[in-house]
Design an enzyme around this catalytic site. Structure first.
Site, PDB file in Angstrom:
ATOM      1  N   SER A 135     -10.259   1.284  -0.246  1.00 49.95           N
ATOM      2  CA  SER A 135     -10.220   1.214  -1.775  1.00 49.95           C
ATOM      3  C   SER A 135     -11.029  -0.294  -1.971  1.00 49.95           C
ATOM      4  O   SER A 135     -12.298  -0.223  -1.674  1.00 49.95           O
ATOM      5  CB  SER A 135      -8.870   1.334  -2.201  1.00 49.95           C
ATOM      6  OG  SER A 135      -9.034   1.315  -3.521  1.00 49.95           O
TER       7      SER A 135
ATOM      8  N   ASP B  46      -9.838  13.252  -2.913  1.00 49.48           N
ATOM      9  CA  ASP B  46      -9.702  11.861  -3.532  1.00 49.48           C
ATOM     10  C   ASP B  46     -10.117  11.975  -5.122  1.00 49.48           C
ATOM     11  O   ASP B  46     -11.377  11.875  -5.326  1.00 49.48           O
ATOM     12  CB  ASP B  46     -10.397  10.807  -2.742  1.00 49.48           C
ATOM     13  CG  ASP B  46      -9.904   9.286  -3.368  1.00 49.48           C
ATOM     14  OD1 ASP B  46      -9.052   9.336  -4.484  1.00 49.48           O
ATOM     15  OD2 ASP B  46     -10.077   8.417  -2.504  1.00 49.48           O
TER      16      ASP B  46
ATOM     17  N   HIS C 188      -6.207   9.768  -1.836  1.00 52.26           N
ATOM     18  CA  HIS C 188      -6.632   8.055  -1.923  1.00 52.26           C
ATOM     19  C   HIS C 188      -5.780   7.812  -0.507  1.00 52.26           C
ATOM     20  O   HIS C 188      -4.820   7.084  -1.021  1.00 52.26           O
ATOM     21  CB  HIS C 188      -6.572   7.599  -2.863  1.00 52.26           C
ATOM     22  CG  HIS C 188      -7.372   6.240  -2.979  1.00 52.26           C
ATOM     23  ND1 HIS C 188      -8.621   6.120  -2.887  1.00 52.26           N
ATOM     24  CD2 HIS C 188      -6.685   5.026  -3.380  1.00 52.26           C
ATOM     25  CE1 HIS C 188      -9.018   5.040  -2.970  1.00 52.26           C
ATOM     26  NE2 HIS C 188      -7.664   4.157  -3.470  1.00 52.26           N
TER      27      HIS C 188
END
Length: 629
Positions: free
Chosen positions: A196, A306, A337
């Site tokens: 991320s 995601d 994610h």
């Protein structure tokens, strides 16, 4: 004790010149390789733990003092006897707030001596005994670093390169007493890894071209922050999102939040929320334009489901890496994610180990000769391919057929005769489920088009595009589209991003100290049986039809050619099921920004079509039963 090392690891050995006599001989520790991988011959409990502050050239909080970056570092004790090791870096804003990994681990100094006792993630437990150092970097403006977070601003992007410069003797660093700390144990090679935000920082470092960065492993990272907060000229994250995220990652430090508020107000005034256009503000937060600078190899990982950092981030960067012939590898999983440690754990640890051994230790283990891409087109089915989209994929146009009040059709050629149109009224409050449900029932707020039941499986790999010729009754309109599979199938649920922790016992990777182990709860997919599934989606502001940087009002009633990229996918439509295309206006569950007006949208169904990246191209589409007319 003498270390035994394989012939294939000769390039990983570190030796010293023989002293004058055998009695004076002192052996330098060496990396040990067996079966073409580094072995855990160095301790973890006795590893050297340090805390260093690296000096920078920027002053992000504008207090007149250059920011410093705090680095927590762990390395084998053998580095004090001459062992040279590479460094694996995870630069993150989350070490004091949200934590890292599926179990939200935070940094922890348990005994208060100023050194870490608990290290998030498994990298330290697993790689330090194998002859690596691990550096956990507090992103500028967070935790133990000074300054203000600017959400992918230039200061944050420079933090990884600054640490690499210090490791390679090009920048100063000091300990808690202000004493200079010089690195004499580094082999000159570093990696950056992270999920991320951390993945963005890794990619930013690679795009800087910093010398000494050998490889990066960005996982589910946003690599163009405009694409993260916007889609097709439409705000998807809500107003002042960057300031909101800055407050989240500094929630542990109210005083910092107070000092940084003027900086964040300035960001909010320049982010263009009022129009959603691409402006110079976003350029420093876009690494695609700097892909030509990349010298490091890149191992991309992303979840195709995601909905946080959407998969167009990996697909666009993968294309850029191909353009510049960057050494590369890609994993695409049927998850949201999620870190691959939590969806393909054993294979991931083995693959990452071999990748780092090759690029950081110089071990010729064959990994770069293997297929570049691992992809999961169906739940639990992993395939290896030379590239992505997978070879033998070709775009197939599926033309809209008007239908009557119920669903129209899809065919491989345009309709004959005069143009036909169908209209609907935008409903900004319509939920995705209402858009998709009951496609054969008339609806005043959407258009639906269905293929016949497929006669064979149909695989897609790449980015679908909806090409509409359409008009609006007003000077603006949003144009949304959904690609759907109608019929029974088993999918990995989007709940929890597709994974859930299971029962103990924990699974351990690496060695332990009294305060830190490499043990984690098992995880598993969330398979679910469905009768319809949203495969992909996309949206476009009609006023950004020609440029994301400039608004161009629409002339009411005038038809425009609109190209709407959907999110990339690698997916198998099952025989017996139908391909569905849903056309809407605003898209409540996709974009935070919705029109307050309700324009009537009219679509020319003769010339509008779906461009679908089909494995096997036109022939496969025909064999699956998509009609010619």
């Amino acid at each position: 004790m003498r270390s035994i090392i394989s012939v294939g690891a000769a390039m990983a050995m570190l030796t010293v010149a023989a002293p004058a006599s055998a009695a004076e001989r002192v052996e330098t520790p060496t990396i040990v390789v067996q079966d073409k991988v580094t072995q855990p011959v160095f301790g973890y409990a006795d590893a050297v733990r340090e805390r260093i502050w690296v000096d920078t050239d920027f002053d992000s909080d504008r207090d007149g003092i250059k920011d410093v970056i705090r680095v927590d570092l762990i390395r084998p004790a053998a580095t004090k006897q001459g062992l040279k090791v590479p460094v694996i870096i995870d630069d993150s804003p989350y070490y004091a707030t949200l934590g890292r990994g599926n179990e939200s681990e935070l940094k922890a100094d348990i005994d208060g001596d100023g050194l870490l006792d608990r290290w998030p993630l498994f990298y330290d437990n697993y790689f330090v005994p194998r002859g690596y150092a691990i550096a956990l970097v507090d992103m500028p403006g967070t935790a133990g670093s000074t300054g203000c977070p600017t959400i992918q601003g230039a200061n944050e992007n420079a933090s990884g390169p600054a640490v690499i410069d210090w490791l390679n003797g090009r920048r100063s660093g000091h300990d808690s007493q202000g004493n200079p700390v010089v690195v004499d144990w580094h082999n000159g090679k570093s990696a950056m890894i992270g999920k991320s935000y951390d993945g963005s920082l890794a990619m930013a470092a690679a795009a800087s071209g910093v010398s000494g960065l050998s490889t990066v492993v960005p996982i589910s990272g946003p690599y163009n922050y405009y694409d993260y907060t916007r889609t097709g000229g439409i705000v998807t994250r809500g107003n002042n999102y960057l300031g909101s995220l800055a407050r989240t990652i500094t929630a542990d430090d109210p005083r910092r939040q107070s000092r940084c508020t003027p900086i964040w107000n300035e960001i909010g005034a320049n982010d263009g929320d009022e129009h959603g256009n691409y402006t110079p503000f976003w350029h420093e937060r876009n690494y695609l334009d700097d892909a030509a600078n990349i010298k490091a190899s890149v191992f991309l990982v992303h979840g195709i489901q995601d909905d946080n950092v959407r998969p167009d981030h990996f697909s666009k960067f993968w294309d850029a890496l191909k353009t510049y012939d960057v050494p590369r590898k890609l994993w695409v999983g049927r998850v949201g994610h999620i870190d691959p440690f939590d969806f393909r754990r054993d294979v991931w640890v083995d693959t990452l180990h071999r990748w780092f051994d090759y690029w950081l230790q110089g071990i010729d283990n064959g990994i770069v000769g293997e297929p570049k891409v691992d992809v999961e087109p169906s739940v639990g089915v992993w395939e290896q391919h030379a590239d992505w989209p997978i070879p033998r994929t070709g775009n197939v146009n599926m033309w809209l057929r008007p239908g009557a009040d119920s669903a129209g059709g899809l065919a491989l050629t345009p309709a004959q005769g005069a143009p036909t149109t169908r209209s609907f009224v935008d409903n900004p409050n319509q939920l995705e489920a209402a858009m998709m449900d009951n496609p054969n029932q008339p609806s005043e707020n959407r258009l639906a088009f269905l293929s016949p039941p497929l006669e064979a499986d149909l695989r897609i790999s790449g980015t679908p595009v909806i090409n509409l010729t359409a008009s609006s009754s007003l000077d603006g309109a949003y144009f949304g589209a959904i690609l759907v599979e109608y019929g029974p199938s088993t999918q990995n649920s989007r709940t929890g991003d597709g994974v859930a922790q299971t029962t103990l016992p924990e699974e351990c990777f690496g060695e332990s100290s009294p305060t830190d182990d490499g043990c984690y709860k098992p995880v598993a997919y969330r398979p679910t049986n469905v009768t319809q599934w949203r495969v992909s989606k996309g949206i476009l502001d009609g006023q950004n039809r020609n440029s994301l940087a400039v608004d161009e009002p629409m002339t009411p009633g005038q038809a425009y050619e609109l190209s709407i990229p959907l999110l990339p996918e690698d997916y198998v439509f099952s025989a017996g099921n139908r391909i569905g295309v849903i056309i809407v206006g605003s898209y409540r569950s996709y974009s935070a920004d919705r029109l307050t007006s309700r324009p009537t949208i009219t679509v020319n169904t003769k010339v509008s079509h779906l461009s679908l990246p089909v494995f096997g191209g036109q022939q496969a589409a025909r064999e699956a039963g998509i009609p010619l007319r």
